[in-house]
Every structure is written in C-alpha cells, then in structure tokens.
Design an enzyme around this catalytic site. Structure first.
Site, PDB file in Angstrom:
ATOM      1  N   ARG A  36     120.850  87.188  17.998  1.00 20.46           N
ATOM      2  CA  ARG A  36     119.753  88.169  18.020  1.00 20.46           C
ATOM      3  C   ARG A  36     118.501  87.597  18.686  1.00 20.46           C
ATOM      4  NH1 ARG A  36     121.082  91.182  12.336  1.00 20.46           N
ATOM      5  NH2 ARG A  36     122.276  92.811  13.348  1.00 20.46           N
ATOM      6  N   GLY A 393     128.896  95.250  14.045  1.00 17.03           N
ATOM      7  CA  GLY A 393     129.495  95.067  12.724  1.00 17.03           C
ATOM      8  C   GLY A 393     130.728  94.173  12.726  1.00 17.03           C
ATOM      9  N   GLY A 416     125.052  99.702  12.535  1.00 16.02           N
ATOM     10  CA  GLY A 416     124.602 101.000  12.011  1.00 16.02           C
ATOM     11  C   GLY A 416     124.051 101.882  13.112  1.00 16.02           C
TER      12      GLY A 416
END
Ligand code: AMP
Length: 436
Positions: A36, A393, A416
C-alpha cells in the site's frame, strides 16, 4: 474516466491534502507488507516533484478514538462497564481507558512516516496529532516539495462520524484535496468524502492509484473485450447478491465456486450434505439461474467437490478428504473445495476468455490441502493472454502467495471497494471529486 486527476491542475506551491490508504499490516511496530505504501508513491512523488506542499493522511486499523474527549471507549466496552455493579464501574472504566491509550502504540502511523522518509529522500516529517498543534506547526513549516504525514485519522471520532468541525479543521490544510485511497473509496468518512461534500474544499481530484484502479476496472466492466468471464467465490452468497446480479448483465459467463456455490446447487435440487448453505437465499439463487437462462448467459457451478467430515479446526489442520461427483455428496460430509473435473472445466472457460475478473477463493484455501481449486484458477489466469483483474482481498493474497502477481493485468488494492464497483455502485470517495 471523467474525474480530474492531479495532472489536470497546477499544484506548485499549493497545500495538497492527500488521502492515502496506509492501512498496512504491522507486527510489533514493523511493517510486514509495503504494497500500500508503494501504491501511493507515484502520486506523492509527482506532487513533490511539481513543488506542492504535501500533507498525507490515512487511517490504520480500528483503534479507539483516543484523540476525542469522552470517546475513549468502544460501545462494547461501555456496555460491559454499565453491566457491572456500580461500585466496580469507576475502576473498570479507568482500566479500560488505560488500555485504550495503548492504541497509540499499536495504531500509530509513525512507522509509515519513517519508511516514507527513507523512500522519499528524507523529506517526510510526522505529526503526532491530526488537526492539533503539532500538525498545524508541521504544515506551516512545509516548503514546496516537502511532505508531512498526519497521525491516524481514526484516533478522532470525527473521521468515521463525518464530523463537520473535523472536516473544517482538515480543510485548513488544503488548497487542493487529492483522494488516492482506493481501498477506502467505498467509505463515506470525513477524509474520504465529507470534506468535499460539505463544501470545505472546491478543488478535489484523484491521484494516480485511483486513476489506475478505475480505468482498468471500470473499463473492463463497461467496455469488456468479449468473451468476458467473471469468477466469483468466497463463503457467503448473501455478501455478493448485487455483484452476481450486476455481473450477469455484463459478462458472458459467470463461474461460481467456494462456499456460495452450494446454495446455487441446492436451488437446483442437489443434496449438498453439510456444506455451507444460506437457506434464505435459495430462492434468489434460483432466480439468478433463471435470469442467466433468459439472458442467454451461462452460470458454471461445480461438477465435483472435495469433501470432508468436519470443517478443519484449526483452519490449517491436516484432514481426511475425498473427491466426489456433485450428485454424490454424502449427507454427513461438506464440500470444501472444487474437485479436479471442475478445475478443468473452469480452466477451459477461462482459457477461452478475453477478459476475466475474479473475486473470492474456490475453497477453504487457508488450508493447503484445500487450496488446489483456488490455485488452479490463479494459474490459468496467470497463463492467460486475456485482461485479468483480481478484485483484491483473499484472491489477491492467494495470487501473491503463488508468485503470480506480476502475471495479472491488475490486482486491486481494495477488496471492498472493487466489490462495490462490481456491484455497479458509484463509490462516494470518487463521486465527490471534480468532473473533467
Ligand atoms: P469471502 O470473504 O466471502 O470472500 O470468503 C472467503 C472465505 O470463504 C475464506 O475464508 C474461505 O475459507 C471460505 N470458503 C471458501 N470456500 C468454502 C467452502 N466450500 N466452505 C466453507 N468456507 C469456504
């Protein structure tokens, strides 16, 4: 994509508040996966190189709101304390508050700031609060091309509560708002949407990560090169109702695996033993099968399964398995992975596709014995020349684990958020940005 990006505006000398997703996994204060952080670098570097004053913000985990007076405890903790005899409450509250204070160590973004500072040539500082004195001083001291990371936004209840005062205070740091947190773009929080929705900032654009996620995924959904195959797995059909409905309109074939396939199979009248089933959604699955037929689309379901007597406990326990055809699942056994014939069938469908999107494992892939079905999908997608998109995910984790990450066209950083895109929803963190 019709939203403005940082390329469309002049950022020189401007204070740019950049919402990132630095919710990285950590163990004992050490970052264990930097994906990230790396995902956010192109935007941060561009802004620094173009002379912006860069103010980064992000959430990390689900901490107590320790910066908000009176909000130190979670609802669950408050309830537990209220249930105690009155004489014990004060002491229990003090102990819980003391425990909550430890969240500062567990959920601070300081390690992320340190890593960014290493990656960005020593030009990143860290503010020990979000909109307090330290943040104000550090922002005021920023020179063009420098950067500060604010402390974890969720230490303030105003973040998830969309508090107006909190939004206003954040907006003081910002001539330009940049959203680059795709992983939280489906959340309507202060820093992801409300700050713009309340009118506190006028110039609101997206960074390169959101631009990339949207251009690949929205493009695949809106203008797929056919045949377009969607692969859905995971535990519960109830979590993916709208995804199934929406994808059925867009794709040519829908492959279903994982726990959710057994509710479909039950709708078709198969005996599924003790496999995962959602009795309330059998009707829905039947409707989807009819809808597919009406649209001339194909829904592929498992033709065989790996079964076991009991769900593995612990999840990676060594268990006895059998392989059975789908019409022969014993009453006392549950299906925990797709079988070999199904893997072959699904691989053939995927191999003939020009666009493939995938979300959700084919079985209880956390157990190596039951990961073969999920592995087979990852492998065939990696070998395919099609546009291959992994919707974050568990599937993203499985692909990375197997070493196929660089073989896919795109792996989303937001599970999500990408599922909501697959549902056809407009994400609040993107809807609020300026149109081109
Ligand atoms: P989801 O969060 O809905 O994507 O579901 C992921 C979870 O589904 C994983 O933890 C898998 O272990 C679980 N899962 C996949 N297939 C099965 C199955 N056949 N039975 C029970 N759980 C499953």
């Amino acid at each position: 994509m019709n939203k403005k990006t940082i390329r469309d505006i002049d950022v020189k000398g401007k204070k740019c508040l950049v919402r990132c997703d630095f919710n990285v996994p950590m163990k004992d204060g050490v970052i264990t996966d930097e994906n990230r952080i790396n995902g956010a670098l192109p935007t941060i570097k561009y802004l620094m190189e173009h002379g912006a004053k860069v103010i980064l913000c992000s959430h990390m985990g689900k901490p107590h709101n320790i910066f908000t007076p009176g909000f130190g405890l979670t609802k669950k903790e408050k309830k537990a304390i209220e249930a105690l005899p009155e004489a014990e409450r004060a002491e229990a509250k003090a102990a819980a508050l003391e425990k909550a204070k430890k969240d500062i160590k567990k959920f601070t973004l300081k390690p992320v700031a340190d890593r960014l500072n290493e990656l960005l040539g020593g030009k990143v500082t860290f503010a020990t609060d979000i909109v307090g004195e330290d943040a104000k001083a550090k922002v005021a001291a920023l020179k063009d091309g420098e950067c500060v990371l604010l402390e974890n936004l969720r230490f303030d209840a105003g973040e998830e509560g969309r508090d107006e005062k909190f939004c206003k205070a954040l907006s003081e740091f910002c001539d330009i708002y940049v959203n680059d947190a795709f992983g939280t773009a489906h959340r309507s929080h202060a820093s992801t949407a409300a700050i713009v929705e309340y009118g506190f900032v006028k110039t609101a654009v997206c960074g390169f990560l959101i631009e990339k996620e949207l251009s690949v995924m929205a493009d695949a959904l809106e203008h797929p090169v056919h045949p377009f195959v969607a692969v859905l797995g995971g535990a519960k059909v109830a979590d993916k109702l709208k995804v199934i409905d929406n994808l059925l309109e867009k794709c040519d074939s829908l492959i279903i695996g994982g726990g959710m396939s057994y509710t479909f199979l039950k709708a078709q009248g198969y005996g599924i033993g003790t496999s995962l089933v959602d009795e309330e959604k059998i009707g829905y699955c039947g409707d989807m099968l009819k809808k597919a037929e009406k649209l001339g689309k194909k829904i592929y379901l498992p033709v065989d399964a790996i079964v076991t007597k009991e769900f593995p406990n612990p999840i990676d326990a060594v268990i006895d398995i059998e392989s059975v055809d789908i019409d022969s699942i014993p009453d006392n056994m549950m299906a925990v992975d797709i079988g070999e014939k199904t893997r072959k069938l699904y691989a053939d469908v995927i191999a003939s596709a020009k666009t493939v999107i995938w979300n959700g494992p084919m079985g209880v892939f956390e157990n190596p014995i039951l990961a073969e079905g999920t592995k087979a999908i990852a492998k065939i997608m990696a070998e395919s020349k099609a546009t291959t998109i992994i919707g974050g995910g568990d599937s993203a984790a499985a692909v990375a684990q197997l070493g196929y990450a660089d073989k896919m066209t795109h792996i989303s950083t937001g599970g999500g958020a990408s599922l909501e895109l697959f549902e056809g929803k407009v994400l609040p963190g993107i809807a609020c940005l300026n149109d081109k």
